[in-house]
Write an enzyme that holds these catalytic residues in place. Structure first.
Site, short mmCIF file in Angstrom:
data_model
loop_
_atom_site.label_atom_id
_atom_site.label_comp_id
_atom_site.label_asym_id
_atom_site.label_seq_id
_atom_site.Cartn_x
_atom_site.Cartn_y
_atom_site.Cartn_z
N GLY A 46 34.05 51.90 -20.81
CA GLY A 46 34.38 51.19 -19.58
C GLY A 46 35.66 50.41 -19.80
O GLY A 46 36.48 50.77 -20.66
N CYS A 78 33.92 54.51 -26.83
CA CYS A 78 35.17 54.03 -26.23
C CYS A 78 35.23 52.50 -26.25
O CYS A 78 35.48 51.91 -27.30
CB CYS A 78 35.32 54.60 -24.82
SG CYS A 78 37.01 54.48 -24.17
N ILE A 142 39.43 58.98 -22.48
CA ILE A 142 39.90 58.31 -21.27
C ILE A 142 40.46 56.95 -21.65
O ILE A 142 39.72 56.03 -21.98
CB ILE A 142 38.76 58.15 -20.24
CG1 ILE A 142 38.15 59.51 -19.90
CG2 ILE A 142 39.27 57.46 -18.98
CD1 ILE A 142 36.97 59.44 -18.97
N HIS A 276 33.92 60.19 -25.01
CA HIS A 276 32.76 60.02 -24.13
C HIS A 276 31.83 61.23 -24.20
O HIS A 276 31.90 62.12 -23.34
CB HIS A 276 33.21 59.83 -22.68
CG HIS A 276 33.92 58.55 -22.41
ND1 HIS A 276 33.29 57.44 -21.89
CD2 HIS A 276 35.22 58.20 -22.61
CE1 HIS A 276 34.17 56.46 -21.76
NE2 HIS A 276 35.34 56.89 -22.19
N GLU A 278 28.83 61.35 -23.29
CA GLU A 278 27.93 61.32 -22.12
C GLU A 278 28.53 62.04 -20.91
O GLU A 278 27.81 62.31 -19.95
CB GLU A 278 27.60 59.87 -21.76
CG GLU A 278 28.69 59.10 -21.05
CD GLU A 278 29.75 58.54 -21.99
OE1 GLU A 278 30.63 57.79 -21.52
OE2 GLU A 278 29.72 58.88 -23.20
#
Length: 326
Positions: A46, A78, A142, A276, A278
């Site tokens: 996040g 992350c 990301i 990530h 997930e």
């Protein structure tokens, strides 16, 4: 088995969905007392500064540090990797609070901003050995951090080749450089419309434009940071022109000369990935983490049994009862 997922912000729903597919109950954790009901914890990806502010607001940091200190399995992805690191560089002005416990140094947004996000095939021999499947894993990065260095007790699980098109500059003197949050939020705008200098009358118009774009591209919790730094970012007029200084984040020299960057590590009961898992259909990283939980439970049981075997109790007292003759 119940696994907690820190649900302050980010991809906590995606982690819970993967756990459900593996037959494990995942619960959202937002308060310190909820940590007492789970055996392990996932800290999702996040916006790390936002997550840190929310964790501070809910007084979660003391409970999270105690949870890690007690040896409970914790996995950070992350932003979660940044949380678990003992040291983080390249942070926003003022920095952010960390949980710590993982002996490594992490560079926040190492690979660039949102528009430099990418996917890459990662060699994961440890995961293949424990979980089987194909020899590589498709990592989704990301605005990802990178691990610059690790301690001797840290096991490296995956590395990635540095992208050749990353926009970061290299500077040997900036290991602990702080990142201007306004620059990160407006970086894509500046790359499309590179503004180097403006005449003095345009100075105030530029300020209004920066505030407007910053409001759109940043979440509401970061607006106060944007407002606090936007005006100092504009230099005073000099010779009829003012200059807007774009302070890009800098990759430290020791990371710049390397061809690969560490993106996944394990230390005891701590697991951390810069990507990530997930967000993919591959559940091997989650399965690997759950097996860490099983191993931790077995070690705890073995320790308890061993201590019981070595425990010497005094013999029960013997009472001489009188013999009564009738």
């Amino acid at each position: 088995m119940v696994v907690g997922v820190l649900a302050l912000q980010g991809s906590f729903n995606e982690h819970i969905a993967v756990l459900r597919r593996l037959g494990v109950k995942g619960v959202e954790v937002r308060k310190p007392e909820q940590l007492q009901t789970v055996r392990a914890l996932i800290i999702p990806g996040g916006e790390s500064t936002t997550m840190a502010k929310l964790a501070e607001y809910h007084n979660l940091f003391p409970a999270l540090r105690e949870f890690v200190k007690m040896g409970n399995p914790v996995w950070g992805t992350c932003a979660g990797l940044i949380f678990l690191a003992d040291k983080a560089v390249g942070q926003k002005t003022g920095g952010q609070e960390l949980i710590g416990g993982l002996n490594c140094t992490v560079h926040r947004n190492f690979f660039g901003s949102q528009i430099q996000s990418f996917e890459a095939e990662l060699s994961v021999p440890e995961i293949v050995a424990k979980e089987g499947g194909p020899p590589s894993f498709r990592g989704v990065f990301i605005r990802a951090p990178g691990i610059l260095e690790v301690g001797p007790e840290v096991q490296v699980l995956a590395e990635v080749l540095l992208p050749s098109d990353r926009p970061a500059k290299r500077d040997a003197a900036s290991e602990s450089l702080e990142v201007n949050p306004l620059v990160l939020s407006l970086e894509s705008f500046m790359l499309v419309y590179p503004v180097r200098s403006f005449p003095c009358p345009a100075k105030y118009l530029l300020r209004v434009l920066i505030l407007a774009v910053g409001f759109i591209l940043t979440n509401l919790m970061l607006i106060r940071f944007t407002l606090s730094i936007v005006f100092p970012s504009l230099r005073e007029c000099d010779g009829g022109a003012s200059h807007f200084n774009i302070n890009y984040y800098v990759i430290p020299q020791e990371a710049a000369v390397a061809e690969k960057v560490i993106v996944a590590v394990k230390q005891g009961t701590l697991l951390a990935t810069a990507f990530h898992p997930e967000l993919t259909a591959d559940t091997r990283w989650h399965s690997y983490f759950l097996k860490m939980l099983d191993e931790d439970s077995q070690e705890a049981s073995s320790s308890t049994a061993l201590s019981s075997d070595n425990l010497s109790l005094p013999d029960p007292p013997k009472y001489e009862l009188p013999i009564i003759h009738y």
